[in-house]
Scaffold this motif. Structure first.
Motif, short mmCIF file in Angstrom:
data_model
loop_
_atom_site.label_atom_id
_atom_site.label_comp_id
_atom_site.label_asym_id
_atom_site.label_seq_id
_atom_site.Cartn_x
_atom_site.Cartn_y
_atom_site.Cartn_z
N ASP A 140 0.83 -1.11 0.14
CA ASP A 140 -0.15 0.00 -0.06
C ASP A 140 0.95 1.12 -0.05
O ASP A 140 1.12 1.87 0.99
N GLU A 183 -2.04 10.09 0.76
CA GLU A 183 -3.28 9.40 0.27
C GLU A 183 -4.07 8.55 1.47
O GLU A 183 -5.14 8.68 1.65
N ASP A 184 -2.79 8.14 2.30
CA ASP A 184 -3.45 6.96 3.15
C ASP A 184 -3.76 7.71 4.69
O ASP A 184 -3.71 7.09 5.65
N TRP A 305 -3.81 -5.64 4.09
CA TRP A 305 -4.39 -3.91 4.15
C TRP A 305 -4.44 -3.25 5.42
O TRP A 305 -4.97 -3.85 6.27
N HIS A 306 -3.73 -2.44 5.59
CA HIS A 306 -3.57 -1.52 6.97
C HIS A 306 -3.42 -2.46 8.14
O HIS A 306 -3.75 -2.10 9.17
#
Ligand code: AHN
Ligand code: ZN
Length: 334
Positions: A140, A183-184, A305-306
């Motif tokens: 990511d 972005e995150d 993810w995350h």
């Protein structure tokens, strides 16, 4: 150098009566350079080695310099867009979008982008104690930049080796690689207000750029945003906004992947609408799609993810190859 031969057009029929030549075969063979996944992987690992790329940290600043310098070493003209913004809770942040242009004087520009920041919180980790810890973001974040750097290396090699017959010179194309920051940054799951419409808290770098371009009046023929393009067990669905704003471009990319044999990565199914940097590019008037990895074995984003597991151990070279080779083939057939 190993080249991949890609056959685009095969047969043109000529049916003129009285002509004893009843058919004529015409071939156009386009040789596309081979995308080196080992090289892209090294660029991903290098980004991770600085530590999480969270705004207002030394690791973020050092990695930003690494990315800008690396693109410059591939002959790119680099623009830095520094800007101030705020997180969901009002925390001030310093952002840096990095725009690297290969063959900048050409008339027609194509935009390829991805975010380079990593999420400040592992708020999707199964271990609640990790929810406030920043992640490496190997997939990511770093994966897109790794693919873009390898593309830039190859484009520059072609320009250096092939003079006027280099692909970008032949076609009069410039490629702008935009590395988005912040972005995150979107509202974390542990925040009290995470249920409200938080789409404005994501994609802060591209939101800024949609308002203030790196070059006044900048535009591009189209854009392709890459997000989470390097993990194990991943699949790319046709994303909602991409289908709404640029369906023909989605078709072009997915059919190119299919001709290359990457149908196990590029699914013909659509998925939902994803708030991502491509939305801002579209709002800025440039049709742009998102190639965003999903979990091939489950619903939604990749399982890392995350989470703290989004690290270099879960980066897969075959996935990088499928994306990188598809991207190069799209450009070489432009
Ligand atoms: C939302 O979850 C709203 N958007 C996902 C975009 C994203 C986050 N891509 C990578 N990390
Ligand atoms: Zn993310």
């Amino acid at each position: 150098m190993k080249k991949i031969i890609y056959l685009i057009a095969l047969i043109v029929l000529c049916g003129c009566k009285g002509n004893n030549k009843t058919s004529e075969a015409e071939e156009t063979v386009i040789e596309v350079p081979s995308f080196c996944a080992d090289s892209a992987y090294e660029y991903v690992a290098k980004q991770c080695s600085f530590g999480p790329r969270v705004m207002n940290t030394a690791a973020h600043d050092s990695c930003g310099n690494y990315i800008a310098n690396k693109f410059e070493s591939f002959g790119a003209k680099v623009y830095n867009q520094y800007a101030d913004s705020k997180l969901y809770d009002g925390t001030p942040i310093k952002m840096r979008n990095i725009v690297a242009c290969i063959n900048p004087d050409a008339n027609v520009h194509i935009l390829i982008s991805g975010h380079w920041d990593s999420r400040p919180w592992a708020d999707h980790d199964e271990d609640e104690n990790m929810h406030h810890t920043p992640i490496d973001g190997a997939n990511d974040g770093a994966s897109s930049i790794g693919v873009m750097l390898e593309m830039a290396r190859i484009l520059n090699d072609d320009l250096k080796a092939n003079g006027d017959s280099a692909m970008l010179r032949q076609k009069g194309l410039a490629i702008d690689f935009i590395c988005w920051d912040a972005e995150d940054s979107g509202t974390p799951e542990f925040a009290d207000n995470h249920d409200m419409d938080d789409s404005k808290t994501w994609c802060l770098g591209s939101q800024y750029w949609a308002g203030v371009r790196h070059v006044e009046g900048y535009t591009a023929r189209y854009g392709i945003n890459l997000d989470m393009v390097g993990s194990n067990k991943t699949i790319f669905y046709k994303e909602g906004y991409s289908m709404r704003f640029a369906p023909a471009l989605v078709d072009k990319v997915w059919s190119t992947a299919s001709k290359l044999g990457y149908t196990n990565y590029f699914s013909n199914e659509t998925c939902g609408y994803v708030t991502d940097d491509h939305v801002q590019v579209n709002l800025g008037g440039i049709p742009c799609i998102d190639i965003i990895g999903a979990d091939a074995e489950g619903d939604g984003f990749p399982s890392t993810w995350h989470t703290m597991d989004d690290n270099i151990d879960n980066i897969n070279k075959q996935t990088l190859k499928a994306i990188g080779q598809t991207m190069l083939t799209v450009l070489w057939n432009e």
